[in-house]
Design an enzyme around this catalytic site. Structure first.
Site, mmCIF file in Angstrom:
data_model
loop_
_atom_site.group_PDB
_atom_site.id
_atom_site.type_symbol
_atom_site.label_atom_id
_atom_site.label_comp_id
_atom_site.label_asym_id
_atom_site.label_seq_id
_atom_site.Cartn_x
_atom_site.Cartn_y
_atom_site.Cartn_z
ATOM 1 C CD1 TRP A 131 -2.656 -22.453 -8.055
ATOM 2 C CD2 TRP A 131 -2.341 -20.427 -8.534
ATOM 3 N NE1 TRP A 131 -3.239 -21.767 -6.870
ATOM 4 C CE2 TRP A 131 -3.146 -20.557 -7.308
ATOM 5 C CE3 TRP A 131 -2.130 -19.174 -8.984
ATOM 6 C CZ2 TRP A 131 -3.500 -19.440 -6.670
ATOM 7 C CZ3 TRP A 131 -2.497 -17.996 -8.307
ATOM 8 C CH2 TRP A 131 -3.038 -18.168 -6.946
ATOM 9 C CG HIS A 132 2.048 -20.272 -13.692
ATOM 10 N ND1 HIS A 132 2.165 -18.819 -13.567
ATOM 11 C CD2 HIS A 132 0.671 -20.146 -13.863
ATOM 12 C CE1 HIS A 132 1.385 -17.960 -13.652
ATOM 13 N NE2 HIS A 132 0.099 -18.856 -13.987
ATOM 14 C CB SER A 133 3.966 -26.764 -11.033
ATOM 15 O OG SER A 133 2.442 -27.102 -11.288
#
Length: 621
Positions: free
Chosen positions: A538-540
């Protein structure tokens, strides 16, 4: 009827938009600001403000995140990579795991090397400190102690955390245990994992609560939720407003009618890694080939839009634990009977409401181990990663290669849950070499999912690194006192006669027991497992990169979109290269920096103060 006019329009209401709008309104309350968000308000929903409930946002039926589905990939055995992103006012800060991790000093220095004056760590450190109140320990030189974002250990640490510490001290005595491995320089150490949790209230410390909601009594602040931005409106290459419509998920019975809002001073696109490039492309800014294919008139031929997609990829896997192990299983399982037991016996709701204490005030993630490989581990990671080590990591000793975390509950164990207690191990890599893209699927319909190709594992050095991390994590967990075997369905499918086969046990192995010796067949099983299980963390970021235009850049160092005026982008999509951190900390830095830049452009003196929300329980919109 004439469209309403504002000084600044924010296309997206995520973390960075909340920070900028809040800072500007503190400095100049007369500014007329509009924030347009596709999701809903986050203030009054327990899944946002009660830390223990963060996993509810990832449920398949959740409307608090957008599930971005990548193209099915043979590298992932034909499955699509699904990347959820925050879908509420405050964006990812309202739905993330609340894990506080900061990047290496060399990361932002790498940003500055791309011609981005003012974005080095020396430039950003005062703003990083300005953003936070670090309650873990006093007087640390790289931390702040009077900012709006609260950083704490929560008020509850599960005993399994101490077991992990004990194992690390004996099994891996060369690795230091430190109070703070988020000082921007420590890259190989383990520490108690701290979180974005207010220690006084026991609530999540998110950007909407801390920066924007304090200003809702100001009549000059206008917030629209459930609205999706279609495009930016230009007049002679000058951004003058936006078009928006009802969001199809937030307003399933909504209208397709297009509304318009005008901006007299500035449009700021804050749609995130998926939203910002697609808003630009629908507006006519992007690769000419893509725009013409989708029937969008070209305003600026800017091929970098939507390229440079990056993330941190990880794997989570479960372990059986002794029956006396305290975990978050009851709440995380979704089992109504277990949840009732958890609320009644383990976590007294009144304790949390009155004092902000207890397991409700925790995310269940109590240990974080940042690591760089030993020479032996580097050799086991394979030749492709060894080559990447030489060119990327070796000369930047502050860059961790990966992180290993302990989660006090069954985060990744598939349903149905096995009987008894379980804990979870997670490992994720900070700088994958694999790079993807995000583009529009339709030039007209803003509610159509993006054309997303993450290209996860496209670089072989990434998958080789994962194999080493799986072996390392497993050796640590099988020595913990609570260990009662691996949850077999949650691990590689090794041959039954393999020394690596997964099964239940009566207890842990001795600290000094030899490591598992994996055969070539075992290694193939791990490789297959990684392809089946690797996922987003969840670190795009990166799809509107802050680089020179001729290097694939989309914005300059002052966040201006190339080729037009009065249009800026401010969110994680501007990252030119990856960062070794859980990215809320990076979003905070971007938000604070963007607020300074915009205030300077508008001639506003930006103070150091920020309004605080005094009574979250009684406040209403």
């Amino acid at each position: 009827m004439a469209a309403p006019e504002y000084d600044i329009v924010f296309a997206g209401g995520g973390t960075v938009a909340c920070i900028i709008a809040g800072r500007l309104l503190t400095a100049d309350p007369t500014l007329k600001i509009l924030v347009v968000e596709s999701g809903h308000h986050s203030r009054d929903r327990q899944c946002h403000y009660q830390p223990c409930r963060f996993l509810e946002n990832l449920a398949p039926t959740s409307t608090t995140v957008t599930f971005n589905a990548g193209k099915p990939s043979p590298l992932l055995n034909g499955r699509p990579l699904i990347v959820p992103c925050g879908r509420a006012l405050g964006g990812g800060s309202t739905v993330n795991f609340m894990v506080y991790v900061r990047c290496a000093a060399s990361d932002h220095d790498d940003w500055a090397k791309h011609g981005n004056e003012g974005w080095s760590t020396a430039d950003l450190l005062p703003l990083m400190k300005k953003a936070e109140t670090f309650t873990v320990a006093p007087d640390l030189p790289t931390h702040g102690y009077s900012g709006p974002t609260k950083i704490s250990m929560g008020s509850h640490i599960f005993p399994v955390a101490q077991q992990f510490f004990n194992v690390m001290k004996e099994y891996d005595p060369s690795t230091p245990q430190v109070l703070d491995n988020n000082d921007l320089s420590t890259s190989h150490a383990y520490s108690v994992s701290v979180a974005y949790i207010d220690p006084k209230t026991g609530r999540r410390s998110d950007a909407a609560t801390n920066y924007l909601y304090p200003h809702t009594d100001n009549p000059n602040l206008h917030i629209l939720v459930g609205k999706r931005v279609k495009r930016v409106i230009f007049e002679n290459e000058v951004a003058v407003g936006i078009e928006y419509l009802d969001d199809a998920i937030s307003c399933p019975a909504g209208s397709t009618e297009i509304s318009t809002a005008r901006a007299s001073k500035l449009v700021v696109v804050c749609g995130g890694t998926f939203g910002s490039p697609t808003i630009l492309e629908r507006s006519g800014i992007g690769s000419r080939a893509i725009l013409e294919k989708k029937g969008v008139p070209v305003v600026v031929d800017l091929p970098g839009v939507g390229e440079n997609y990056q993330d941190h990829y990880g794997v989570f896997h479960g372990y059986h634990a002794s029956d006396d192990t305290a975990t978050m299983k009851g709440l995380w399982s979704g089992n109504v009977d277990l949840i009732a037991h958890w609320w009644d016996i383990i976590a007294n709701l009144k304790e949390w409401e009155d004092h902000g204490k207890g397991p409700i005030a925790t995310n269940g993630i109590d240990i974080l181990f940042k690591m760089r490989p030993t020479p032996k581990e580097l050799e086991s990671a394979g030749p492709d990663f060894a080559a990447r080590w030489e060119t990327f990591f070796k000369n930047d000793p502050d860059k961790p290669v990966a992180a290993i975390a302990l989660l006090a509950g069954p985060l990744a164990i598939p349903s149905p849950l096995p009987p008894g207690e379980t804990v979870c191990g997670g490992f994720y890599i900070f700088y994958p070499a694999s790079v993807g893209s995000v583009h529009i699927s339709s030039g007209e319909d803003a509610n159509v999912p993006a054309d997303f190709d993450p290209r996860c594992l496209s670089d072989p050095s990434d998958s080789q690194l994962f194999s080493m991390l799986y072996k390392k994590t497993r050796e640590l967990f099988r020595r913990m006192t609570c260990f009662r075997g691996e949850v077999a369905s949650d691990h590689p499918q090794f041959p039954e006669d393999s020394a690596a086969s997964c099964k239940k046990t009566e207890g842990p192995i001795p600290i000094d027991a030899p490591d598992i010796v994996y055969t070539p067949e075992d290694d193939k099983a791990i490789e297959e497992y990684i392809r089946n299980r690797v996922q987003t963390t969840w670190h795009s970021l990166g799809t509107c990169a802050m680089k020179p235009r001729d290097q694939g850049g989309v914005v300059d160092a002052r966040l201006n979109v190339y080729g037009v005026s009065r249009l800026k982008i401010a969110d994680l999509s501007i990252a030119p290269v990856n960062v070794g951190t859980n990215t809320y900390s990076t979003a905070l830095a971007i938000g604070e920096k963007a607020a300074v830049i915009i205030a300077e452009d508008l001639g506003i003196k930006l103070g150091t103060e920020v309004v605080t929300l005094l009574d979250q329980k009684s406040s209403k919109l």
